[in-house]
Every structure is written in structure tokens, then in C-alpha cells.
Design an enzyme around this catalytic site. Structure first.
Site, mmCIF file in Angstrom:
data_model
loop_
_atom_site.group_PDB
_atom_site.id
_atom_site.type_symbol
_atom_site.label_atom_id
_atom_site.label_comp_id
_atom_site.label_asym_id
_atom_site.label_seq_id
_atom_site.Cartn_x
_atom_site.Cartn_y
_atom_site.Cartn_z
ATOM 1 N N HIS A 1 0.879 -1.181 0.000
ATOM 2 C CA HIS A 1 0.000 0.000 0.000
ATOM 3 C C HIS A 1 0.914 1.228 0.000
ATOM 4 O O HIS A 1 2.018 1.169 0.570
ATOM 5 C CB HIS A 1 -0.827 0.118 1.283
ATOM 6 N N ASP B 1 2.367 2.052 3.384
ATOM 7 C CA ASP B 1 3.302 1.084 3.982
ATOM 8 C C ASP B 1 4.749 1.523 3.800
ATOM 9 O O ASP B 1 5.599 1.240 4.635
ATOM 10 C CB ASP B 1 3.206 -0.303 3.303
HETATM 11 C C1 XUL Z 1 -7.827 -6.374 4.053
HETATM 12 C C2 XUL Z 1 -6.930 -6.838 3.003
HETATM 13 C C3 XUL Z 1 -5.990 -5.829 2.459
HETATM 14 C C4 XUL Z 1 -5.919 -5.812 0.980
HETATM 15 C C5 XUL Z 1 -5.145 -4.675 0.414
HETATM 16 O O1 XUL Z 1 -8.592 -7.361 4.640
HETATM 17 O O2 XUL Z 1 -6.922 -7.993 2.628
HETATM 18 O O3 XUL Z 1 -4.730 -6.046 3.013
HETATM 19 O O4 XUL Z 1 -5.349 -7.000 0.507
HETATM 20 O O5 XUL Z 1 -5.646 -3.454 0.802
#
Ligand code: XUL
Ligand code: CO
Length: 435
Positions: free
Chosen positions: A99, A102
Site C-alpha cells: 500500500h 506502507d
Molecule cells: C484487508 C486486506 C488488504 C488488501 C489490500 O482485509 O486484505 O490487506 O489485501 O488493501
């Protein structure tokens, strides 16, 4: 500096090994159905669970022992990238995911955040070239900051909507810069707490408009990527709009987005939706929308999104069977959206947990390949549906029958002959493949 100084590059040593830091089943170059295991599996390391997670839960503070934090946030961010790439290469993985929040400090403004992202993605790009690894997907976190309390593209606040658009644009720019293969949208807080204050129609229209803008923007900068929606039924919201694979497909069809979007499916999300993971994969495969997977496993007794490492070979076999029947999931992959338990707090547990997940998927792949090679499931299907391969059944499949013609046929039937499924036997034979 090394963050995992006592760990060498992990090698395949087979089940007889006593070395904890070795693959017992995952042998990257071993051919399965004529293709190296690593090309079937396309393993990916997730930045958030590996690096930013601290082991806290709703009842207690973090437990993980980690040593990359410095006073200066940019130094810390670079240390984290170093630790991440050390783990990635020691685990012999070729893909990773993150993300925006992150990898870089958010600073005091959106502009400062974007500048920090530029600095850190320059650094990541160097590391990628050095180690020959690829970005499976990146995404934007539009759910943690308080501004997103009512969602991002489904927020009631138009300024939040615009802010979200800026983050998505940056995600696509970063994807282009790093040669990303996919961009993911997990709904975060795109859902509602109660219908008493929700305009569902406006929120869904706005969300679809955001997706269209993302597609248009990627096209305008000539960046050819696969967009992915990651369904989840609940948590954090009471009800999330991308509830499950079938709901996400209905949304994509309503807004004419099926050419540009596929699904990123996650094991634990399937459990939360009351489905098996293989159900979600089969739905996506049926709609030609199986894009990528987030590999994890639910603690079914808890009922939360616990994101455990996958260690159940029954599940990974069925998962890999769906992937093989799909003809693979490239440009997607198997991303470990999984975190070590609070009790596995040592740094090296990050290594051991990923080895466990990779070995479990390797076993699933081998079992699924054998099932496919033996035509075990396809023979079961051929036998079960054989009435549709000739006579009236073939005519139905070919669309040649009408209610009148079928009614005439039925009136002339003397008896309907049913056949037993022998389902217990089928399940028992399936078990024989789980070696
Ligand atoms: C949340 C989830 C996230 C997504 C990316 O449950 O799985 O980590 O994969 O935002
Ligand atoms: Co996920």
C-alpha cells in the site's frame, strides 16, 4: 547491515531435512505439468504484514521484535525497504505488493506524502533492478486515516472523494514507474454502518465513476495493467459493497467494467462471506475474472480476518486445482496477505512462516497437478453430466429446445432414471491425493 544475519538463501532440501530454514516441498525449478513450480505459483511478499505490522490485537499491544526504526522517518522507511528486500530474496520470491502508506511516511500534507513516495520508490526501483524482482501489485490505503471514516470513493464528503482520486492517480503513476503488473482496489470502508443514513445508489455510482477514471488515466499514460477488485463482506464496515466474488461481478457488469477489472480473491475473506475459498475461485473462473489471490487462512473458531499463514493442504489443493483449470493466473500471483501470530514474535518467524506457506502451496500444486493429470475430477464431471452429451440433453445445450418441445418430451417419458453420486467415495479418493 543484515536483518536476518543467521539465515542464508532458502533452498529446497526435501522432507528428510532437519534444517528449519529449508523448503521441504517448494522446489522452484522442478517441473509440474511441464512448467517450473515458481511459474505456477508466482509467490509475492506483502509489505504491510511483513514490515509494518507489530503483533497488536484488539486486546493487547504489539509483541514483534523488530529493529529497523530510526529517528528520521525517511531513514526508517529505507531500512524497512532493505529488510523487506533481504527477506524477499532470501525466500527466493520474485514478486511483492504494498500500500502507499506502507512504504513512505505521510508527513504533514498530501504533497509531502507524494514527495516521500517519490524518494522511496526511487530506492525500491534500484533494489528491484539489483535483485531482479517485480511488483505484482500496489494499492492505496484509503481506510486507516480518520478522513476515510465514511469511506473513500463512497464517502459522503466530495473533498474526501477528490483526495482519494489523488491517491489512486499516484498509485497508478508508481505502478508505471516500477513496471507493476496489477493495481488492486480493496474496498476498505466502501460500505455502510446502517441503511438509515446511506444513499446506496449514489455511493455505488460514485465508486464506479472512480474506477472508470482509474482506467481512463492508466490508458492516458499508456500503462497497461490489470485492475483488480478484492471482495470482502464485512470488517471494518457492517456491510461492504464488494461482498464476495458474485456481488463484485454484478457490480462490474452493471457499470460495464468487466473488460478492465478482474478479482483478487482472499482465503480469509471467503470464510467471512460464509463461502469456501474454492467457491470464490470457481465463481471468478466461471466469469473469466480470476485475477490474483491473497493467500491466507482463517481461524474459523474466531470469525475475524485473522490473516493466518496458509497451512492446510486440503485448501491449497483445491485452490491450486482452480488455478490450474483457469490456465494459471498470470499476470496475477499468490500474495501472502498473512501475518505471523503474536506468539511468533522473533524476526526469523517471518522466514519460517513464509516457508510454511510456500511449502503448503507447493504441496497443493503437486496434488492438484496429479488430480488433473489423472482426470480424477473431470471424469467425475463427465459421468455426472453425461445426459447432456447426447439426445435431448445435447439439444438443450445447443439451445434447440423450447418449453413446448420439452413438455412434449416429458409427457412421453415412461420413467426418470436417477444415479447415485457416490459422493463419500469421491471424497475418500480425493484424500488419496493429499500426500
Ligand atoms: C484487508 C486486506 C488488504 C488488501 C489490500 O482485509 O486484505 O490487506 O489485501 O488493501
Ligand atoms: Co488482502
Amino acid at each position: 547491515m543484515s536483518y536476518f544475519p543467521n539465515v542464508d538463501k532458502i533452498k529446497y532440501e526435501g522432507v528428510e531435512t532437519k534444517n528449519m530454514y529449508a523448503f521441504r516441498h517448494y522446489n522452484p525449478d522442478e517441473l509440474v505439468l511441464g512448467k517450473p513450480m515458481k511459474e505456477h505459483l508466482r509467490f509475492s511478499l506483502a509489505f504491510w504484514h511483513t514490515i509494518t505490522e507489530d503483533g497488536s490485537d484488539p486486546f493487547g499491544v504489539g509483541t514483534y521484535q523488530r529493529n529497523w526504526d530510526e529517528k528520521d522517518p525517511i531513514e526508517t522507511a529505507k531500512n524497512r525497504v532493505d529488510a523487506f528486500f533481504e527477506l524477499l530474496t532470501k525466500l527466493n520470491m520474485e514478486y511483492f505488493c504494498f500500500h502507499d502508506v506502507d512504504i513512505a511516511p505521510q508527513g504533514e500534507s498530501l504533497e509531502e506524502f507524494f514527495n516521500n513516495l517519490d524518494i522511496i520508490t526511487d530506492y525500491i526501483k534500484e533494489k528491484m533492478e539489483e535483485h531482479n524482482v517485480n511488483l505484482l501489485w500496489n494499492t492505496q490505503n484509503m481506510f486507516s486515516h480518520p478522513r476515510f471514516l465514511n469511506g473513500a470513493s463512497t464517502s459522503n464528503n466530495a473533498d474526501v472523494y477528490a483526495y482519494s482520486a489523488a491517491q489512486i492517480k499516484k498509485t497508478i503513476d508508481i505502478s508505471k514507474k516500477l513496471g507493476g503488473k496489477n493495481v488492486v482496489f480493496w474496498g476498505g470502508r466502501e460500505g455502510y454502518e446502517t441503511l438509515l443514513n446511506t444513499d446506496m445508489s449514489l455511493e455505488l455510482d460514485n465508486m464506479a465513476k472512480m474506477f472508470k477514471m482509474a482506467v481512463d488515466y492508466a490508458n492516458s499514460i499508456n500503462h497497461d495493467i490489470q485492475f483488480l477488485i478484492e471482495p470482502k463482506p464485512k470488517e471494518p464496515m457492517t456491510h461492504q459493497y464488494d461482498y464476495d466474488a458474485a456481488t463484485a461481478m454484478a457490480f462490474l457488469q452493471k457499470y460495464d467494467l468487466t473488460d478492465d477489472f478482474k478479482l483478487n480473491l482472499e482465503g480469509n475473506h471467503a470464510t467471512l462471506a460464509g463461502h469456501t475459498f474454492e467457491h470464490e475461485l470457481r465463481v471468478a473462473r466461471t466469469y473469466n475474472a480470476l485475477g490474483s489471490i491473497d493467500a491466507n487462512h482463517a481461524e474459523k473458531m474466531l470469525g475475524w480476518d485473522t490473516d493466518e499463514f496458509p497451512t492446510n493442504i486440503y485448501d491449497t489443493t483445491l485452490t491450486m486445482y482452480e488455478i490450474l483449470e483457469n490456465g494459471g493466473i498470470e499476470p496475477g500471483g499468490i500474495n501472502f496477505d498473512a501475518k505471523v501470530r503474536r506468539t511468533s514474535f522473533e524476526m526469523n518467524d517471518l522466514v519460517l512462516a513464509h516457508i510454511a506457506g510456500m511449502d503448503t502451496f507447493a504441496r497443493g500444486l503437486k496434488a492438484a497437478a496429479k488430480i488433473k493429470d489423472d482426470k480424477f475430477i473431470s471424469n467425475v464431471l463427465d459421468e455426472k453430466y453425461k445426459s447432456f452429451t447426447h439426445g435431448i440433453g445435447q439439444n438443450i445445450v445447443d439451445g434447440k429446445e423450447t418449453l413446448e418441445s420439452l413438455s412434449e418430451y416429458a409427457l412421453n417419458l415412461k420413467e426418470i432414471k436417477l444415479e447415485s453420486s457416490h459422493i463419500e467415495h469421491i471424497k475418500s479418493v480425493f484424500n488419496d491425493y493429499l500426500t
